[in-house]
Design a protein around this motif. Structure first.
Motif, mmCIF file in Angstrom:
data_model
loop_
_atom_site.group_PDB
_atom_site.id
_atom_site.type_symbol
_atom_site.label_atom_id
_atom_site.label_comp_id
_atom_site.label_asym_id
_atom_site.label_seq_id
_atom_site.Cartn_x
_atom_site.Cartn_y
_atom_site.Cartn_z
ATOM 1 N N ILE A 27 0.838 -1.210 0.000
ATOM 2 C CA ILE A 27 0.000 0.000 0.000
ATOM 3 C C ILE A 27 0.866 1.250 0.000
ATOM 4 O O ILE A 27 0.626 2.193 -0.765
ATOM 5 N N ALA A 28 1.900 1.270 0.843
ATOM 6 C CA ALA A 28 2.807 2.425 0.883
ATOM 7 C C ALA A 28 3.492 2.617 -0.470
ATOM 8 O O ALA A 28 3.602 3.746 -0.960
ATOM 9 N N LEU A 29 3.927 1.531 -1.079
ATOM 10 C CA LEU A 29 4.591 1.623 -2.382
ATOM 11 C C LEU A 29 3.648 2.131 -3.464
ATOM 12 O O LEU A 29 4.020 2.972 -4.282
ATOM 13 N N VAL A 30 2.411 1.644 -3.464
ATOM 14 C CA VAL A 30 1.438 2.079 -4.469
ATOM 15 C C VAL A 30 1.106 3.560 -4.290
ATOM 16 O O VAL A 30 1.070 4.332 -5.267
ATOM 17 N N ILE A 31 0.873 3.970 -3.055
ATOM 18 C CA ILE A 31 0.557 5.387 -2.793
ATOM 19 C C ILE A 31 1.713 6.284 -3.217
ATOM 20 O O ILE A 31 1.512 7.284 -3.919
ATOM 21 N N ASN A 32 2.926 5.939 -2.804
ATOM 22 C CA ASN A 32 4.074 6.791 -3.123
ATOM 23 C C ASN A 32 4.391 6.796 -4.614
ATOM 24 O O ASN A 32 4.749 7.836 -5.168
ATOM 25 N N THR A 33 4.236 5.656 -5.263
ATOM 26 C CA THR A 33 4.422 5.607 -6.712
ATOM 27 C C THR A 33 3.375 6.473 -7.403
ATOM 28 O O THR A 33 3.697 7.225 -8.335
ATOM 29 N N GLY A 34 2.142 6.404 -6.922
ATOM 30 C CA GLY A 34 1.077 7.242 -7.484
ATOM 31 C C GLY A 34 1.341 8.721 -7.292
ATOM 32 O O GLY A 34 1.122 9.530 -8.206
ATOM 33 N N ILE A 35 1.829 9.093 -6.114
ATOM 34 C CA ILE A 35 2.177 10.502 -5.859
ATOM 35 C C ILE A 35 3.275 10.953 -6.814
ATOM 36 O O ILE A 35 3.199 12.029 -7.412
ATOM 37 N N TRP A 36 4.297 10.115 -6.992
ATOM 38 C CA TRP A 36 5.403 10.478 -7.866
ATOM 39 C C TRP A 36 4.926 10.606 -9.324
ATOM 40 O O TRP A 36 5.265 11.580 -10.014
#
Length: 143
Positions: A27-36
């Motif tokens: 979840i953290a990876l998906v959120i941060n990838t989405g933000i980037w």
């Protein structure tokens, strides 16, 4: 005359659950990838200053930073859980402080406000996912 023990069994505050940890990290990876990705689509530079020169934070740095931050926190909580419940609580309180304070890095070194805000949001997203993962993994209630 019989004697009974007055000590209660130790209540486990935190126990790692591999599937829960994997979901939290994902979840953290998906959120941060989405933000980037959203930031790059909006032409955010993600350029930050450092003692060795300017650095553009790319997707690889986002993925590695998210995973390593999550893993470090998980390792500390797992280590603390082997020692005492009080130490687990102390590590979790310290983790919240570190998560919040870590946002100062991008906020103070980014070349533009949007870069700093999005990078700080990534720190908070990783921290929120981590805290949700470990705080929801409580052991059984005491007697």
């Amino acid at each position: 005359m019989s004697t009974t023990s007055t000590t209660s069994p130790r209540v486990k505050v935190w126990a790692p659950n591999r599937s829960r940890v994997a979901v939290g990290a994902a979840i953290a990876l998906v959120i941060n990838t989405g933000i980037w990705i959203a930031g790059r689509a909006a032409d955010v530079s993600f350029l930050v200053g450092s003692p060795v020169g300017d650095m553009r934070v790319g997707l690889l740095e986002v993925i590695l930073g998210t995973a390593s931050g999550f893993a470090l926190g998980l390792g500390l909580v797992t280590w603390a859980a082997r020692r005492s419940d009080a130490l687990v609580r102390a590590v979790l309180v310290t983790a919240v402080a570190v998560i919040v304070l870590s946002t100062l890095g991008p906020l103070t070194t980014a070349h533009e406000t949007s870069s700093g805000a999005l990078l700080a949001a990534m720190h908070l997203a990783t921290g929120a996912a981590f805290m949700a993962t470990v705080s929801g993994a409580r052991g059984p209630a005491g007697p």
